[in-house]
Motif scaffolding. Structure first.
Motif, PDB file in Angstrom:
ATOM      1  N   GLY A 384      15.396 -33.685 106.437  1.00 44.87           N
ATOM      2  CA  GLY A 384      14.224 -34.243 107.113  1.00 44.87           C
ATOM      3  C   GLY A 384      12.939 -34.119 106.320  1.00 44.87           C
ATOM      4  O   GLY A 384      11.907 -34.694 106.704  1.00 44.87           O
ATOM      5  N   LYS A 385      12.957 -33.351 105.211  1.00 38.26           N
ATOM      6  CA  LYS A 385      11.757 -33.200 104.392  1.00 38.26           C
ATOM      7  C   LYS A 385      11.494 -34.457 103.568  1.00 38.26           C
ATOM      8  O   LYS A 385      12.430 -35.199 103.222  1.00 38.26           O
ATOM      9  CB  LYS A 385      11.881 -31.991 103.452  1.00 38.26           C
ATOM     10  N   ILE A 386      10.236 -34.672 103.253  1.00 33.24           N
ATOM     11  CA  ILE A 386       9.831 -35.812 102.443  1.00 33.24           C
ATOM     12  C   ILE A 386       9.569 -35.322 101.026  1.00 33.24           C
ATOM     13  O   ILE A 386       8.895 -34.311 100.816  1.00 33.24           O
ATOM     14  CB  ILE A 386       8.555 -36.484 102.994  1.00 33.24           C
ATOM     15  N   GLY A 387      10.124 -36.035 100.050  1.00 33.17           N
ATOM     16  CA  GLY A 387       9.904 -35.694  98.649  1.00 33.17           C
ATOM     17  C   GLY A 387       9.519 -36.915  97.844  1.00 33.17           C
ATOM     18  O   GLY A 387       9.302 -38.008  98.387  1.00 33.17           O
ATOM     19  N   GLU A 388       9.476 -36.731  96.522  1.00 35.81           N
ATOM     20  CA  GLU A 388       9.076 -37.822  95.622  1.00 35.81           C
ATOM     21  C   GLU A 388      10.123 -37.981  94.543  1.00 35.81           C
ATOM     22  O   GLU A 388      10.575 -37.002  93.934  1.00 35.81           O
ATOM     23  CB  GLU A 388       7.721 -37.521  94.985  1.00 35.81           C
ATOM     24  N   ALA A 389      10.533 -39.236  94.306  1.00 31.60           N
ATOM     25  CA  ALA A 389      11.519 -39.515  93.265  1.00 31.60           C
ATOM     26  C   ALA A 389      10.875 -39.372  91.896  1.00 31.60           C
ATOM     27  O   ALA A 389       9.833 -39.968  91.631  1.00 31.60           O
ATOM     28  CB  ALA A 389      12.085 -40.914  93.437  1.00 31.60           C
ATOM     29  N   ARG A 390      11.493 -38.572  91.040  1.00 32.56           N
ATOM     30  CA  ARG A 390      10.998 -38.398  89.680  1.00 32.56           C
ATOM     31  C   ARG A 390      11.636 -39.392  88.713  1.00 32.56           C
ATOM     32  O   ARG A 390      11.084 -39.661  87.646  1.00 32.56           O
ATOM     33  CB  ARG A 390      11.270 -36.974  89.202  1.00 32.56           C
ATOM     34  N   THR A 391      12.806 -39.902  89.093  1.00 33.62           N
ATOM     35  CA  THR A 391      13.480 -40.945  88.311  1.00 33.62           C
ATOM     36  C   THR A 391      13.982 -42.008  89.274  1.00 33.62           C
ATOM     37  O   THR A 391      13.994 -41.807  90.500  1.00 33.62           O
ATOM     38  CB  THR A 391      14.659 -40.375  87.508  1.00 33.62           C
ATOM     39  N   ALA A 392      14.381 -43.133  88.746  1.00 31.24           N
ATOM     40  CA  ALA A 392      14.940 -44.191  89.584  1.00 31.24           C
ATOM     41  C   ALA A 392      16.311 -43.764  90.106  1.00 31.24           C
ATOM     42  O   ALA A 392      17.073 -43.064  89.424  1.00 31.24           O
ATOM     43  CB  ALA A 392      15.056 -45.482  88.785  1.00 31.24           C
ATOM     44  N   ILE A 393      16.637 -44.170  91.363  1.00 31.60           N
ATOM     45  CA  ILE A 393      17.936 -43.853  91.984  1.00 31.60           C
ATOM     46  C   ILE A 393      18.509 -45.161  92.531  1.00 31.60           C
ATOM     47  O   ILE A 393      17.829 -45.881  93.275  1.00 31.60           O
ATOM     48  CB  ILE A 393      17.784 -42.836  93.123  1.00 31.60           C
ATOM     49  N   THR A 394      19.718 -45.456  92.146  1.00 36.80           N
ATOM     50  CA  THR A 394      20.385 -46.675  92.609  1.00 36.80           C
ATOM     51  C   THR A 394      21.686 -46.280  93.307  1.00 36.80           C
ATOM     52  O   THR A 394      22.140 -45.140  93.207  1.00 36.80           O
ATOM     53  CB  THR A 394      20.688 -47.604  91.423  1.00 36.80           C
ATOM     54  N   PRO A 395      22.313 -47.222  94.029  1.00 39.60           N
ATOM     55  CA  PRO A 395      23.588 -46.895  94.685  1.00 39.60           C
ATOM     56  C   PRO A 395      24.655 -46.416  93.709  1.00 39.60           C
ATOM     57  O   PRO A 395      25.566 -45.681  94.101  1.00 39.60           O
ATOM     58  CB  PRO A 395      23.974 -48.214  95.349  1.00 39.60           C
ATOM     59  N   ARG A 396      24.555 -46.807  92.448  1.00 41.99           N
ATOM     60  CA  ARG A 396      25.570 -46.416  91.469  1.00 41.99           C
ATOM     61  C   ARG A 396      25.126 -45.291  90.541  1.00 41.99           C
ATOM     62  O   ARG A 396      25.928 -44.820  89.736  1.00 41.99           O
ATOM     63  CB  ARG A 396      25.962 -47.626  90.617  1.00 41.99           C
ATOM     64  N   GLN A 397      23.829 -44.911  90.626  1.00 44.76           N
ATOM     65  CA  GLN A 397      23.319 -43.900  89.688  1.00 44.76           C
ATOM     66  C   GLN A 397      22.465 -42.874  90.427  1.00 44.76           C
ATOM     67  O   GLN A 397      21.578 -43.230  91.195  1.00 44.76           O
ATOM     68  CB  GLN A 397      22.486 -44.573  88.587  1.00 44.76           C
ATOM     69  N   SER A 398      22.784 -41.598  90.205  1.00 48.22           N
ATOM     70  CA  SER A 398      21.977 -40.534  90.811  1.00 48.22           C
ATOM     71  C   SER A 398      20.664 -40.381  90.048  1.00 48.22           C
ATOM     72  O   SER A 398      20.475 -40.953  88.970  1.00 48.22           O
ATOM     73  CB  SER A 398      22.747 -39.211  90.809  1.00 48.22           C
ATOM     74  N   GLY A 399      19.741 -39.591  90.624  1.00 49.02           N
ATOM     75  CA  GLY A 399      18.452 -39.360  89.976  1.00 49.02           C
ATOM     76  C   GLY A 399      17.903 -37.994  90.348  1.00 49.02           C
ATOM     77  O   GLY A 399      18.633 -37.131  90.858  1.00 49.02           O
ATOM     78  N   THR A 400      16.630 -37.806  90.113  1.00 50.68           N
ATOM     79  CA  THR A 400      15.982 -36.521  90.382  1.00 50.68           C
ATOM     80  C   THR A 400      14.830 -36.725  91.354  1.00 50.68           C
ATOM     81  O   THR A 400      14.046 -37.672  91.222  1.00 50.68           O
ATOM     82  CB  THR A 400      15.424 -35.903  89.083  1.00 50.68           C
ATOM     83  N   VAL A 401      14.757 -35.829  92.347  1.00 43.73           N
ATOM     84  CA  VAL A 401      13.648 -35.876  93.301  1.00 43.73           C
ATOM     85  C   VAL A 401      13.009 -34.485  93.361  1.00 43.73           C
ATOM     86  O   VAL A 401      13.653 -33.478  93.058  1.00 43.73           O
ATOM     87  CB  VAL A 401      14.110 -36.290  94.713  1.00 43.73           C
ATOM     88  N   GLN A 402      11.742 -34.464  93.765  1.00 45.60           N
ATOM     89  CA  GLN A 402      11.045 -33.198  93.958  1.00 45.60           C
ATOM     90  C   GLN A 402      10.763 -33.024  95.433  1.00 45.60           C
ATOM     91  O   GLN A 402      10.098 -33.839  96.057  1.00 45.60           O
ATOM     92  CB  GLN A 402       9.726 -33.167  93.176  1.00 45.60           C
ATOM     93  N   VAL A 403      11.275 -31.934  95.994  1.00 45.44           N
ATOM     94  CA  VAL A 403      11.076 -31.630  97.410  1.00 45.44           C
ATOM     95  C   VAL A 403      10.620 -30.181  97.524  1.00 45.44           C
ATOM     96  O   VAL A 403      11.304 -29.268  97.030  1.00 45.44           O
ATOM     97  CB  VAL A 403      12.377 -31.840  98.224  1.00 45.44           C
ATOM     98  N   GLY A 404       9.489 -29.972  98.157  1.00 43.60           N
ATOM     99  CA  GLY A 404       8.999 -28.609  98.356  1.00 43.60           C
ATOM    100  C   GLY A 404       8.757 -27.852  97.069  1.00 43.60           C
ATOM    101  O   GLY A 404       8.999 -26.649  96.998  1.00 43.60           O
ATOM    102  N   GLY A 405       8.315 -28.535  96.012  1.00 45.15           N
ATOM    103  CA  GLY A 405       8.024 -27.867  94.755  1.00 45.15           C
ATOM    104  C   GLY A 405       9.255 -27.610  93.911  1.00 45.15           C
ATOM    105  O   GLY A 405       9.158 -26.957  92.877  1.00 45.15           O
ATOM    106  N   GLU A 406      10.446 -28.123  94.318  1.00 50.44           N
ATOM    107  CA  GLU A 406      11.674 -27.906  93.563  1.00 50.44           C
ATOM    108  C   GLU A 406      12.268 -29.257  93.167  1.00 50.44           C
ATOM    109  O   GLU A 406      12.129 -30.256  93.878  1.00 50.44           O
ATOM    110  CB  GLU A 406      12.696 -27.131  94.398  1.00 50.44           C
ATOM    111  N   LEU A 407      12.926 -29.272  92.018  1.00 47.72           N
ATOM    112  CA  LEU A 407      13.604 -30.473  91.541  1.00 47.72           C
ATOM    113  C   LEU A 407      15.073 -30.419  91.922  1.00 47.72           C
ATOM    114  O   LEU A 407      15.737 -29.397  91.713  1.00 47.72           O
ATOM    115  CB  LEU A 407      13.451 -30.604  90.025  1.00 47.72           C
ATOM    116  N   TRP A 408      15.578 -31.536  92.489  1.00 49.64           N
ATOM    117  CA  TRP A 408      16.979 -31.628  92.925  1.00 49.64           C
ATOM    118  C   TRP A 408      17.594 -32.914  92.367  1.00 49.64           C
ATOM    119  O   TRP A 408      16.907 -33.911  92.176  1.00 49.64           O
ATOM    120  CB  TRP A 408      17.087 -31.675  94.452  1.00 49.64           C
ATOM    121  N   THR A 409      18.916 -32.834  92.155  1.00 48.17           N
ATOM    122  CA  THR A 409      19.660 -34.058  91.858  1.00 48.17           C
ATOM    123  C   THR A 409      19.956 -34.745  93.180  1.00 48.17           C
ATOM    124  O   THR A 409      20.379 -34.087  94.143  1.00 48.17           O
ATOM    125  CB  THR A 409      20.963 -33.743  91.117  1.00 48.17           C
ATOM    126  N   ALA A 410      19.740 -36.068  93.249  1.00 44.29           N
ATOM    127  CA  ALA A 410      19.861 -36.775  94.518  1.00 44.29           C
ATOM    128  C   ALA A 410      20.653 -38.063  94.336  1.00 44.29           C
ATOM    129  O   ALA A 410      20.636 -38.684  93.260  1.00 44.29           O
ATOM    130  CB  ALA A 410      18.479 -37.080  95.084  1.00 44.29           C
TER     131      ALA A 410
END
Length: 449
Positions: A384-410
């Motif tokens: 339910g948290k809102i974050g910001e995409a650091r890279t592009a994310i497509t249905p076929r390719q994962s990317g990186t998002v920042q949520v709560g000051g942490e970077l996650w693979t998404a």
């Protein structure tokens, strides 16, 4: 024929006009006005040198050095005396406005002028030397320095008569000070003038001798001020004890914040820059190093209170050390009038630093009392948290998002549209070490923890 006559008449008028203008230029002299106020500093020396060079380049008739100083270092004074005495453009040192002084080294700077003038209710003198921190020079060193300064005073006052020479010697040997009227009576100064206009009126047509030879001032003089440059004004401000004190406190506080949050580069920049600027001012001011040590001790106490769990006891002790250190920082016998830190500024700054430190202590205690979330409990809070995409994310390719000051693979949730770098996303699921996200509207706000 008429055209030829008209042309001739026009030419004659033009020649007469140029002749009148040239005669006017010769009868009117430009006077460059420099204003020095406060203890002598290297910036003042640079300003004086720039003014004298400007006057020489512009072929000005006279330089007026309007002076109001309690004095300064011998080295700075000697440089200013040399600059004035070696100027091909005559210089009049004018102690003004009312209430001004040419104290200590300023007295010898005044005598160095080709003319000296004072406004009513001003003073000159008290030029006895003291040590760098205001202490005694020692009998041998004091005798040497006094002998040199007395000889300089005699040489500068020699052209003004025996009474002026005697008064100049007493200013150095006995720390004697004279009022404007007394200085004028013994010939130490040439003019008494309540204003700059009156001074120029008295000086019109006067003659003197410079390194360029004998110079006679024109019958009409026009004053043109030379303002300091932005750089000169900035560095002169850094010699104000109040500004140095503020920069010192700001720099240490910013570095304390940076040490607790090493990734906070603005705090590092502000801290280092402030301390470097404060160091410039400290290098030019008479500093009581005990006061500086107490200031550093106070900041160390503020920092330790965050870890020591004294519930504000160290902060209270640090506040006392801060106020004591600030009041004694420039409290030396060598400190000239105006070289003290304002007491209201010290008290106000001390209270502000104490409040900030207590706030940091309170936040640290609250953080220590907060239960630590780890593992699955921590992961659940991301849904339910809102974050910001650091890279592009497509249905076929994962990317990186920042949520709560942490970077996650998404990866994108089923049916979700592609996300570009910088778009906002919402966490809908956590799969192991990956987040499942979907794009959200631009009105949402990323979560910062």
């Amino acid at each position: 024929m008429r055209v030829w006559r008209k042309g001739l008449l026009l030419g004659v008028c033009l020649v007469l006009l140029l002749a009148v203008k040239a005669a006017s230029a010769q009868s009117e002299g430009v006077v460059l006005v420099l204003r020095l106020k406060g203890p002598l500093t290297p910036v003042m020396v640079q300003y004086l040198e720039r003014g004298l060079a400007t006057a020489q380049q512009q072929h000005d008739a006279l330089v007026v050095l309007e002076l109001d100083t309690p004095g300064g270092g011998i080295t700075l004074m000697e440089k200013m005396v040399q600059d004035i005495r070696n100027s091909p453009v005559p210089v009049v040192v004018y102690v003004a406005p009312r209430g001004a002084m040419a104290g200590s080294a300023g007295a010898l700077v005044t005598l160095a002028g080709h003319w000296a003038a004072m406004a009513p209710e001003t003073a000159i003198g008290a030029a006895s030397p003291v040590g760098p921190q205001g202490g005694d020079l020692g009998k041998t060193m004091e005798a040497k320095v006094k002998a040199i300064l007395e000889a300089l005073a005699r040489s500068l006052a020699a052209r003004r008569g025996p009474k002026a020479v005697q008064a100049a010697e007493k200013m150095v040997g006995e720390a004697q000070a004279l009022s404007a009227e007394e200085a004028h009576r013994v010939g130490l100064v040439d003019f008494l003038a309540p204003s700059l206009d009156d001074l120029l009126h008295q000086m019109a047509g006067q003659s003197t001798t410079t390194v360029a030879g004998e110079v006679t001032l024109p019958p009409s003089l026009e004053a043109v001020p030379l303002p300091p440059t932005i750089g000169e004004s900035f560095f002169h401000t850094l010699t104000d004890p109040n500004i140095v004190f503020i920069l010192l406190g700001l720099g240490v506080q910013a570095l304390l914040i940076a040490l607790w949050h090493p990734a906070n580069w603005p705090a590092w920049f502000v801290g280092v820059a402030s301390l470097l600027l404060a160091a410039y001012g400290l290098s030019l001011l008479p500093v009581n190093w005990v006061g500086l040590a107490f200031l550093l001790l106070s900041f160390a106490m503020f920092a330790l209170d965050v870890k020591a769990h004294t519930h504000g006891a160290l902060t209270a002790a640090g506040l006392a050390a801060f106020i004591f250190g600030a009041l004694t920082l420039f409290n030396t016998p060598a400190a000239l009038p105006g070289q003290r830190v304002s007491v209201p500024l010290v008290v106000g700054s001390g209270l502000a630093v104490a409040v900030v430190s207590m706030g940091v202590v309170a936040l640290a205690l609250r953080a220590q009392q907060r239960p630590v979330q780890t593992g699955e409990a921590r992961v659940r809070t991301l849904v339910g948290k809102i974050g910001e995409a650091r890279t592009a994310i497509t249905p076929r390719q994962s990317g990186t998002v920042q949520v709560g000051g942490e970077l996650w693979t998404a990866v994108l949730a089923p049916g979700a549209t592609a996300v570009a770098s910088g778009d906002l996303v919402e966490v809908v699921e956590v799969r192991g070490v990956h987040l499942v996200v979907r794009p959200v509207s631009g009105d949402a706000t990323p979560v910062v923890e």
